[in-house]
Design a protein around this motif. Structure first.
Motif, short mmCIF file in Angstrom:
data_model
loop_
_atom_site.label_atom_id
_atom_site.label_comp_id
_atom_site.label_asym_id
_atom_site.label_seq_id
_atom_site.Cartn_x
_atom_site.Cartn_y
_atom_site.Cartn_z
N LYS A 468 0.77 -1.28 -0.01
CA LYS A 468 0.00 0.17 -0.01
C LYS A 468 0.90 1.31 0.09
N VAL A 469 0.50 2.21 -0.50
CA VAL A 469 1.13 3.75 -1.00
C VAL A 469 1.05 4.36 0.72
N ASP A 470 -0.03 3.78 1.49
CA ASP A 470 -0.35 4.42 2.71
C ASP A 470 0.28 3.09 3.74
N GLY A 471 1.27 2.96 4.03
CA GLY A 471 1.46 1.66 4.94
C GLY A 471 2.10 0.70 4.64
N GLY A 472 2.57 0.35 3.10
CA GLY A 472 3.45 -0.37 2.77
C GLY A 472 2.77 -1.68 2.93
N VAL A 473 3.59 -2.86 2.76
CA VAL A 473 3.33 -4.28 2.73
C VAL A 473 2.42 -4.77 3.96
N ALA A 474 2.88 -4.17 5.23
CA ALA A 474 2.73 -4.57 6.43
C ALA A 474 1.22 -4.34 6.47
N ALA A 475 0.76 -2.99 5.98
CA ALA A 475 -0.65 -2.49 6.13
C ALA A 475 -1.55 -3.25 5.24
N GLY A 476 -0.93 -3.56 3.99
CA GLY A 476 -1.64 -4.58 2.99
C GLY A 476 -1.93 -5.79 3.31
N LYS A 477 -0.76 -6.43 3.89
CA LYS A 477 -1.02 -7.76 4.48
C LYS A 477 -1.97 -7.96 5.56
N ALA A 478 -2.01 -6.84 6.60
CA ALA A 478 -2.77 -6.97 7.64
C ALA A 478 -4.42 -7.04 7.19
N GLU A 479 -4.50 -5.88 6.31
CA GLU A 479 -5.87 -5.89 5.51
C GLU A 479 -6.39 -6.82 5.14
N GLY A 480 -5.63 -7.63 4.35
CA GLY A 480 -6.03 -8.73 3.50
C GLY A 480 -6.45 -9.96 4.53
N GLU A 481 -5.45 -10.34 5.55
CA GLU A 481 -5.53 -11.23 6.57
C GLU A 481 -6.87 -10.95 7.51
N ALA A 482 -7.07 -9.90 7.81
CA ALA A 482 -8.36 -9.49 8.52
C ALA A 482 -9.76 -9.60 7.68
N TYR A 483 -9.63 -9.36 6.30
CA TYR A 483 -10.65 -9.68 5.55
C TYR A 483 -11.19 -11.18 5.45
N VAL A 484 -9.93 -11.78 5.12
CA VAL A 484 -10.37 -13.32 4.94
C VAL A 484 -10.82 -13.95 6.39
N LYS A 485 -10.30 -13.44 7.39
CA LYS A 485 -10.63 -14.06 9.00
C LYS A 485 -12.06 -13.58 9.09
N ASP A 486 -12.39 -12.21 8.94
CA ASP A 486 -13.43 -11.62 9.77
C ASP A 486 -14.53 -11.25 8.89
N ARG A 487 -14.40 -11.23 7.33
CA ARG A 487 -15.39 -10.84 6.34
C ARG A 487 -15.56 -11.78 5.34
N TYR A 488 -14.88 -12.35 4.66
CA TYR A 488 -14.79 -13.24 3.54
C TYR A 488 -15.95 -14.36 3.96
N HIS A 489 -16.87 -14.28 2.96
CA HIS A 489 -17.88 -15.27 3.15
C HIS A 489 -18.72 -15.26 4.48
N GLN A 490 -19.04 -13.97 4.80
CA GLN A 490 -19.58 -13.89 6.18
C GLN A 490 -20.63 -12.59 6.09
#
Length: 548
Positions: A468-490
């Protein structure tokens, strides 16, 4: 010290391309994922609202109808006949240890799918269980997890993913999933072997999603394309079991799950019967053939209208299902895939406003992706525009609605010239390519480009980047992992007012430029020489003699 200070390097100027309206993207995602659309389940009131909305949006965008022909005119839709199947009431499920029954709760320890083999009643009594490793039969790799076992009247228990997922090296491409690792393949192979049923052991890492996703995706209404002989593709019982449940079952049979799992990672593995353990299931199945719809818009080419570039996305989601912890039953599907659907509308609007392309451009919103890529499978099997003259398929699924990234990815990294062109196009925006970060998840087989790819059509499914331009890989990875865990198919996959859509708007400029360049060229991108999809494409080469 030098006599002058070096000027900082300037970022390359972004190329000229139409801009995409972030407010309009946000509004479309908000509407499509609102409770009014009831989770966009196929063959529901949610489908009717979605189809009506898409047709209205395409019309307003200036796109022409590109669907089925009726009385010489194109409709806005392509009718997709599907088998709809659901379990009536609550299924009775259990396993027995030395004839002592222990109940299993649907959605908790087990997730059984409504039968798709044509059965109206499933009455399984004390069927033997056989552990069949990864459920793989791959003659070209000298690999057979079944080794002559007769599965008639039996339930096979298998592991998810490929035999070398754990070790990262071996005959199945290391961490990257092959088609043998997909649950769809495992059910198909069980049917070919004459098994009464197949249960897949769920483990989060090799599946690439948690139990909540398995439960929500498998305990609701099931769909399939209408088949002449459905029993050749589906065993009577298809389902998943929790890892802990499998471990307990194996232990009761005097077997060590982890030890057998290690053995299953080798070519020498032999199927193992779970002694003194049996499985029972009893439930009725309501099934009928229904008609769902693909929605199809088109901008006709000015010079070679019979040659087609396709943009695709699936409009459907899971509909209404089991309540989450908050009691919410509507699976809104904002990211998955109201984002890709909104992208399709805006791509249509942009092409309709631009100078007519030389080749035609089709905007294909497909149904029943969540049920096994069925809308795209149907289109690919019965194409409205010949696949031989389909230049490329550019698919969008679950785009990131937040800020931009410095990179992008694709579902899988199959070698092809279309991907090379996408990479070169993105570089004009100083956006780099990051190969699929989780090739072990088998994303290549999980998006709507795959039915086209397996028929030879160059096809790619675009994914938002992680750096991510704002936050780099750490921010993007955290965002993606949170989506799969807390939102994906929910039910929590809902529109957020905080989403800026600035990254998506930039990504759509890249995808527009790729498609526009192809639509205004005479190029026919192909797969790499060693690709498993190359032969199918080359077979139709004679039909692509482009006139200058």
């Amino acid at each position: 010290m030098p006599a002058y200070a070096a000027k900082p390097a300037k970022a390359p100027k972004a190329p000229k391309a139409p801009t995409f309206d972030t407010k309009r993207l946000s509004e479309e995602v908000k509407t499509l994922s609102s409770d009014d659309f009831q989770g966009r389940g196929p063959a529901t009131e949610g489908e009717t609202k979605t189809v009506d909305y898409l047709v209205a949006q395409f019309k307003a965008a200036g796109v022409q109808p590109g669907g089925d022909l009726k009385d010489g005119k194109r409709l806005w839709t392509q009718a997709v006949p599907l088998l709809r199947s659901q379990i009536a009431g609550t299924p009775t499920l259990s396993y027995s240890i030395k004839k002592k029954a222990r109940p299993l709760t649907q959605g908790n320890e087990i997730a059984v799918r409504a039968a798709l083999d044509g059965s109206k009643t499933v009455a399984i009594k004390n069927a033997p269980l056989v552990f069949a490793g990864y459920g793989v039969s791959a003659p070209e790799r000298q690999w057979d997890d079944f080794k002559g076992v007769d599965l008639k009247g039996k339930i096979a228990v298998v592991l998810i993913n490929d035999p070398d997922f754990e070790t990262g090296s071996g005959d199945f491409g290391g961490k990257a999933m092959t088609y043998y690792g997909r649950w769809t393949y495992k059910y198909e192979e069980a049917a070919r072997r004459g098994a009464l049923g197949l249960l897949i052991v769920h483990e989060t890492d090799p599946a690439s999603y948690g139990w909540a996703t398995v439960k929500n995706s498998n305990t609701n209404t099931m769909f399939d394309v209408v088949r002449d002989n459905p029993g050749a593709t589906h065993p009577t019982l298809e389902g998943w079991i929790q890892r802990d449940t499998a471990v307990a079952l194996f232990k009761s049979a005097g077997l060590d799950f982890d030890k057998l799992k290690k053995q299953a990672q080798t070519r020498d593995f032999k199927p193992v019967t779970l002694k003194n353990i049996s499985f029972s299931a009893n439930y009725n199945v309501d099934s009928e053939v229904i008609t769902s719809q693909n929605v199809v818009g088109r901008v006709e080419g000015s010079k070679r209208p019979d040659e087609t570039v396709i943009y695709s996305a699936h409009w459907d989601h899971l509909g209404i299902g089991q309540p989450d912890a908050k009691g919410d039953t509507i699976y809104n599907g904002a990211v998955d895939n109201a984002t890709g659907t909104a992208a399709l509308i805006e791509m249509g609007r942009t092409f309709a406003k631009a100078k007519k392309p030389l080749r035609s451009v089709v905007f294909l919103a497909v149904t029943a992706e969540e049920k096994g890529l069925l809308g795209s499978e149907y289109y690919s099997a019965k194409p409205l525009y010949p696949l031989a003259k389909t230049v490329a398929v550019i698919n969008t699924d679950a785009l990131d609605p937040t800020g931009p990234a410095r990179d992008f990815t694709t579902s899988g990294s199959a070698k092809q010239e279309l991907l090379d062109e996408l990479i070169a196009t993105a570089q004009k925006w100083n956006v780099s390519y990051a190969p699929d970060p989780k090739p072990e998840a088998g994303h290549f087989f999980r998006s709507d480009h795959f039915p086209f790819a397996k028929r030879g059509v160059p096809a790619v499914s675009f994914g938002s980047g992680e750096d991510k331009v704002d936050g780099g890989v750490a921010a993007g990875k955290a965002e993606g992992e949170a989506y799969v865990k807390d939102r994906y198919h929910q039910p929590a996959d809902q529109w957020e007012a905080s989403w800026t859509f600035t990254g998506m708007a930039r990504d759509l400029q890249i995808l527009y430029t790729l498609g526009s360049d192809l639509a205004n060229s005479t190029r026919w991108p192909n797969w790499a020489e060693d690709s498993e999809f190359r032969a199918a494409r080359d077979e139709s080469a004679g039909e692509r003699a482009t006139k200058k």
